[in-house]
Design a protein around this motif. Structure first.
Motif, PDB file in Angstrom:
ATOM      1  N   ILE A   1      19.915 -14.972 -32.243  1.00 14.93           N
ATOM      2  CA  ILE A   1      19.527 -13.803 -33.333  1.00 14.93           C
ATOM      3  C   ILE A   1      20.619 -12.606 -33.302  1.00 14.93           C
ATOM      4  O   ILE A   1      20.694 -12.062 -32.226  1.00 14.93           O
ATOM      5  N   VAL A   2      22.266 -12.384 -34.125  1.00 14.18           N
ATOM      6  CA  VAL A   2      23.202 -11.458 -33.860  1.00 14.18           C
ATOM      7  C   VAL A   2      22.773 -10.009 -34.974  1.00 14.18           C
ATOM      8  O   VAL A   2      22.113 -11.163 -36.352  1.00 14.18           O
ATOM      9  N   SER A   3      22.139  -8.875 -34.883  1.00 18.85           N
ATOM     10  CA  SER A   3      21.532  -8.091 -35.442  1.00 18.85           C
ATOM     11  C   SER A   3      22.773  -7.426 -34.865  1.00 18.85           C
ATOM     12  O   SER A   3      23.266  -7.132 -34.267  1.00 18.85           O
ATOM     13  N   CYS A   4      22.805  -5.537 -35.519  1.00 18.29           N
ATOM     14  CA  CYS A   4      23.366  -5.124 -36.005  1.00 18.29           C
ATOM     15  C   CYS A   4      23.377  -3.592 -36.704  1.00 18.29           C
ATOM     16  O   CYS A   4      24.302  -2.487 -36.579  1.00 18.29           O
ATOM     17  N   LEU A   5      21.990  -3.501 -36.909  1.00 19.09           N
ATOM     18  CA  LEU A   5      21.415  -1.691 -37.150  1.00 19.09           C
ATOM     19  C   LEU A   5      21.890  -0.721 -35.893  1.00 19.09           C
ATOM     20  O   LEU A   5      21.125  -1.186 -35.404  1.00 19.09           O
ATOM     21  N   PRO A   6      22.464   0.286 -36.621  1.00 22.19           N
ATOM     22  CA  PRO A   6      22.684   1.307 -35.567  1.00 22.19           C
ATOM     23  C   PRO A   6      21.557   1.799 -34.807  1.00 22.19           C
ATOM     24  O   PRO A   6      20.272   1.865 -35.455  1.00 22.19           O
ATOM     25  N   TYR A   7      20.942   2.069 -33.448  1.00 19.87           N
ATOM     26  CA  TYR A   7      20.205   3.494 -33.507  1.00 19.87           C
ATOM     27  C   TYR A   7      21.106   3.935 -32.343  1.00 19.87           C
ATOM     28  O   TYR A   7      21.349   3.648 -31.451  1.00 19.87           O
ATOM     29  N   VAL A   8      20.021   5.229 -31.702  1.00 22.77           N
ATOM     30  CA  VAL A   8      19.733   5.737 -30.986  1.00 22.77           C
ATOM     31  C   VAL A   8      18.682   6.017 -29.778  1.00 22.77           C
ATOM     32  O   VAL A   8      17.168   6.079 -30.470  1.00 22.77           O
ATOM     33  N   GLU A   9      18.465   5.397 -28.243  1.00 21.58           N
ATOM     34  CA  GLU A   9      16.819   5.764 -27.714  1.00 21.58           C
ATOM     35  C   GLU A   9      17.147   6.545 -26.672  1.00 21.58           C
ATOM     36  O   GLU A   9      18.084   6.657 -25.919  1.00 21.58           O
ATOM     37  N   VAL A  10      15.539   7.331 -26.906  1.00 18.62           N
ATOM     38  CA  VAL A  10      15.986   8.331 -25.301  1.00 18.62           C
ATOM     39  C   VAL A  10      14.702   7.839 -24.686  1.00 18.62           C
ATOM     40  O   VAL A  10      13.405   7.515 -25.345  1.00 18.62           O
ATOM     41  N   ILE A  11      14.293   7.583 -23.346  1.00 21.87           N
ATOM     42  CA  ILE A  11      12.974   7.439 -22.625  1.00 21.87           C
ATOM     43  C   ILE A  11      12.269   8.153 -21.349  1.00 21.87           C
ATOM     44  O   ILE A  11      13.685   8.636 -20.969  1.00 21.87           O
ATOM     45  N   SER A  12      11.334   8.262 -21.585  1.00 22.31           N
ATOM     46  CA  SER A  12      10.829   9.557 -20.914  1.00 22.31           C
ATOM     47  C   SER A  12      11.041   9.300 -19.164  1.00 22.31           C
ATOM     48  O   SER A  12      11.291   8.188 -18.553  1.00 22.31           O
ATOM     49  N   LYS A  13      11.348  10.541 -18.650  1.00 20.95           N
ATOM     50  CA  LYS A  13      11.546  10.529 -17.464  1.00 20.95           C
ATOM     51  C   LYS A  13      10.336  10.349 -16.657  1.00 20.95           C
ATOM     52  O   LYS A  13      10.453   9.923 -14.768  1.00 20.95           O
ATOM     53  N   ASP A  14       9.421  10.766 -17.394  1.00 21.45           N
ATOM     54  CA  ASP A  14       7.746  10.320 -16.308  1.00 21.45           C
ATOM     55  C   ASP A  14       7.286   9.237 -17.185  1.00 21.45           C
ATOM     56  O   ASP A  14       7.671   8.740 -18.199  1.00 21.45           O
ATOM     57  N   THR A  15       6.516   8.909 -16.540  1.00 25.85           N
ATOM     58  CA  THR A  15       5.628   7.268 -15.779  1.00 25.85           C
ATOM     59  C   THR A  15       4.122   7.913 -16.837  1.00 25.85           C
ATOM     60  O   THR A  15       3.600   9.319 -16.426  1.00 25.85           O
ATOM     61  N   PHE A  16       3.778   6.877 -18.027  1.00 23.74           N
ATOM     62  CA  PHE A  16       2.126   7.590 -18.129  1.00 23.74           C
ATOM     63  C   PHE A  16       1.520   6.413 -18.136  1.00 23.74           C
ATOM     64  O   PHE A  16       2.227   5.157 -17.956  1.00 23.74           O
ATOM     65  N   ASN A  17      -0.132   6.140 -17.939  1.00 24.02           N
ATOM     66  CA  ASN A  17      -0.474   4.740 -17.761  1.00 24.02           C
ATOM     67  C   ASN A  17      -1.549   4.494 -18.613  1.00 24.02           C
ATOM     68  O   ASN A  17      -2.311   5.831 -19.655  1.00 24.02           O
ATOM     69  N   VAL A  18      -0.947   4.080 -19.967  1.00 21.05           N
ATOM     70  CA  VAL A  18      -0.901   4.005 -21.269  1.00 21.05           C
ATOM     71  C   VAL A  18      -0.853   2.341 -21.490  1.00 21.05           C
ATOM     72  O   VAL A  18      -0.168   1.253 -20.663  1.00 21.05           O
ATOM     73  N   ASN A  19      -1.725   1.594 -22.760  1.00 26.42           N
ATOM     74  CA  ASN A  19      -1.908   0.305 -23.188  1.00 26.42           C
ATOM     75  C   ASN A  19      -1.216   0.771 -24.016  1.00 26.42           C
ATOM     76  O   ASN A  19      -0.072  -0.700 -24.809  1.00 26.42           O
TER      77      ASN A  19
END
Length: 686
Positions: A640-658
């Motif tokens: 699958i080829v897809s093109c919709l642009p986006y920007v992402e950010v990932i937290s610097k800390d981790t969390f115990n989460v499901n």
């Protein structure tokens, strides 16, 4: 008169528009403009609308908007608080700053507690609990902005299978704006022992959508849209002999249905909703073609919030999401129908804008020489009905009952489990979360669909008798690649509450913690013969189909060619807690993408046209504007080829989460224990 004394802002609107339209947004923001004009500009770039009931000064609203947008962009939560839960249950809902969860007694929801989330942030948590002694509640939804609570119940003494109870969220009383406090739905069929089926319900302003995905032993899906503030008849409906997997509202007067054979149907309805012409089928869209050995198991749709202007009650807002600027998620679950003894499910998710389906350009229209597919099933059972005779069918006749039973018994088997419902408020248990072991045979063939529009009258509306003609769907190649973005998916992901406006939120496993867990339990690591997360965003190349990347954290984990999710690892290896995870925010707002590109250029970051780099806490953000290719491992005929642009950010800390849920200003971090029982909820406020 001194011309120079005339204020610029007192010029006619037409002249102001002519002057301002030649300026870029960046130039406008640098001007010494009034707070009101700055607020208007900021709202436009954030794809928001002003809340008409806000009492705050314009300058305060502007500051709140800017601070919150900056917090989302940099993932900088302002505060974290723990929600103190009185109880937990299998039905829950999150909307309008309120989290509601039911409590089951003797397998029925006896009461529901609603938690006011803004009060949690202030340190004085407030909640209310409503008990239900006279209603057999199986599901619920709510809209705090309209003080509306909708309870779904089954009524054994009614000619209809379901009742929708319209009550006030604040007092649990019949809603004063509803002429009929109870909306009956889905007339029972004589001679068929109807039992509870999978249901979904959504509120969008003055309309309520209710879907019965399948009623067991009848195999008839039923979708109905109610104008809950109107006097009956106040609805229109669509029925399907072989199922409707899901629905969502695209706008105030359009909804989208997804068929089990992988077709999107866009319908419109007028304000006079019970008119015989409603609903009207506007367009049909294809999904990518599956490989011959595979079939669709289940397809779900998600979006949040609903496309309408919020009411005056509920959480006080300074702005709200523009109804036209909402991202939609489609989760696709595929199984190998040619290998009935192998119960591996392959999940994918893609995102798209509703305008893509509402306003298709003429260039998407297939040529008249193409042969249209019929809206009736391509799979034919022993008693298949010719499409030309379907308009004369009587749903109450024994012939149709025999047709339904024989068709169901002849359909190829699908994975032995009920599919996960990302839009349902019923939480998944361990068995449905497992990719490998499915507990029960599904009654519907998920790889085919026949649409029937029932002409029998409803107590509140009518079904359209038309639209049973052949149609030519818009092919995936015309609309999909340029207007979607695809990723590998998890079987247990609930996108209904992890998407808001143009943003999405999910978890990314801490790779080091996962490798450590596998080593401690004697499993091979995530290198060599096992693969970790075939990239959900592999770079696209015309000559060789793109370079493969194995550094993306959110795909499958393959051990000896068997696919596992992080949840599978946690449950099957007996984790006492959850694995640490990073939190990821994806933003599909065009302005956010442009701003991120400017910042990256200033920092002299390598070109975003290159393949995505491995992500670490030190490299917490990126912009993806180039086409990407998902390695589908043979599930679809092509990657699958897809093109919709986006920007992402990932937290610097981790969390115990499901799980993670979100709205316009907060994240709910859900942690579950054994049996996926709810343990804690932490609230991150932006």
């Amino acid at each position: 008169m001194d011309v120079g004394a005339i204020s610029f802002l007192r010029l006619p609107v037409e002249i102001l528009c002519d002057v301002l339209q030649v300026l870029s947004v960046k130039d406008l923001l640098q001007c010494n403009l009034s707070s009101a004009l700055q607020f208007t500009i900021e709202l436009a770039r954030c794809r928001m609308k002003p809340a008409p009931t806000s009492k705050l000064p314009i300058s305060s609203r502007l500051r709140i908007l800017r601070d919150r947008e900056n917090a989302w962009r940099t993932f900088s939560p302002k505060s974290q608080h723990k929600l103190k839960l009185n109880h937990s249950g299998t039905v829950y809902e999150f909307a309008g700053g309120v989290y509601g969860t039911g409590k089951e007694i003797d397998r029925r929801t006896a009461y529901i507690t609603f938690y006011d989330l803004p009060s949690v942030t202030s340190g004085a948590q407030r909640s209310i609990t409503h008990t239900f002694t006279d209603v057999n509640v199986i599901d619920f939804t709510m809209d705090p902005a309209q003080d509306l609570l909708v309870l779904v119940s089954m009524n054994e003494d009614s000619p209809y299978l379901y009742d929708l109870h319209l009550r006030t969220l604040s007092l649990n009383e019949p809603h004063p704006l509803a002429p009929s406090p109870i909306l009956p739905c889905y007339r029972k069929l004589p001679g068929l022992n109807l039992t509870e089926g999978a249901v979904q319900i959504q509120i969008s302003g003055d309309v309520i959508g209710f879907l019965v995905k399948e009623a067991l032993l009848s195999l008839r899906a039923h979708f109905e849209v109610f104008k809950w503030r109107a006097v009956p008849p106040n609805s229109c409906m669509v029925k399907s002999l072989f199922g409707i997997d899901d629905f969502t509202f695209l706008s105030e007067d359009h909804f989208l249905l997804v068929e089990p054979n992988g077709l999107f149907d866009v319908y419109s309805f007028s304000d006079s909703i019970s008119d015989l012409s409603n609903p009207i089928l506007r367009a049909c869209y294809e999904l990518p073609m599956l490989s011959p050995a595979y079939s669709f198991w289940y397809i779900s749709l998600s979006s949040n919030p609903s496309p309408y202007v919020p009411g005056p009650t509920g959480e006080e807002k300074t702005y709200y999401c523009s109804p036209a600027d909402r991202l939609h998620a489609c989760c696709i679950y595929v199984y190998q129908s040619a290998l009935p003894n192998r119960d591996t499910v392959y999940p994918f998710v893609f995102f798209f804008h509703p305008d893509t389906l509402l306003n298709p350009p003429l260039s998407w229209k297939p040529s008249s020489g193409n042969v249209g597919i019929n809206i009736f099933s391509t799979w034919q059972g022993p008693n298949a009905v010719d499409a030309s005779s379907l308009s004369a069918l009587d749903y109450n006749s024994p012939v149709l009952s025999d047709l339904v039973s024989s068709s169901a018994s002849s359909a190829p088997s699908s994975p032995q489990s009920s599919p996960p419902s990302s839009a349902s408020s019923v939480s998944l248990d361990d068995t449905s979360h497992n990719l490998l072991n499915f507990p029960a045979l599904r009654d519907i063939h998920a790889g085919s669909s026949s649409m029937l529009f029932d002409t029998s009258p409803s107590t509140s509306g009518r079904a359209t008798p038309s639209n049973t003609q052949s149609r030519i769907p818009i092919p995936w190649e015309a609309w999909g690649p340029q207007n979607t973005r695809w990723f590998l998916e998890h079987l247990s992901k609930d996108w209904q509450r992890s998407i808001y406006g143009l943003r999405t939120a999910d978890c990314v496993v801490d790779r080091a913690a996962l490798e450590g867990l596998l080593h401690r339990n004697g499993n091979r690591d995530l290198s060599g013969n096992s693969e970790h997360g075939h990239s959900d965003s592999d770079s696209y190349s015309e000559d060789d189909g793109g370079d493969e990347s194995d550094e993306d954290e959110d795909g499958y984990i393959f051990i000896d060619e068997v696919a596992f999710s992080v949840g599978d690892i946690e449950s099957q290896l007996g984790c006492t807690g959850t694995l640490p995870k990073f939190l990821r925010i994806r933003d599909f707002n065009p302005y956010s993408i442009s701003k991120a590109l400017e910042e990256l250029a200033e920092e002299e970051i390598p070109s975003t046209q290159d393949p995505p780099l491995p992500r670490t806490p030190r490299s917490s953000s990126r912009v993806v504007i180039a086409p990407t290719k998902v390695n589908v491992r043979g599930v679809f005929r092509e990657n699958i080829v897809s093109c919709l642009p986006y920007v992402e950010v990932i937290s610097k800390d981790t969390f115990n989460v499901n799980e993670i849920m979100m709205d316009d200003c907060r994240l709910l971090l859900i942690k579950r224990g054994r049996g996926r029982k709810l343990k804690t909820i932490n609230v991150l406020t932006m």
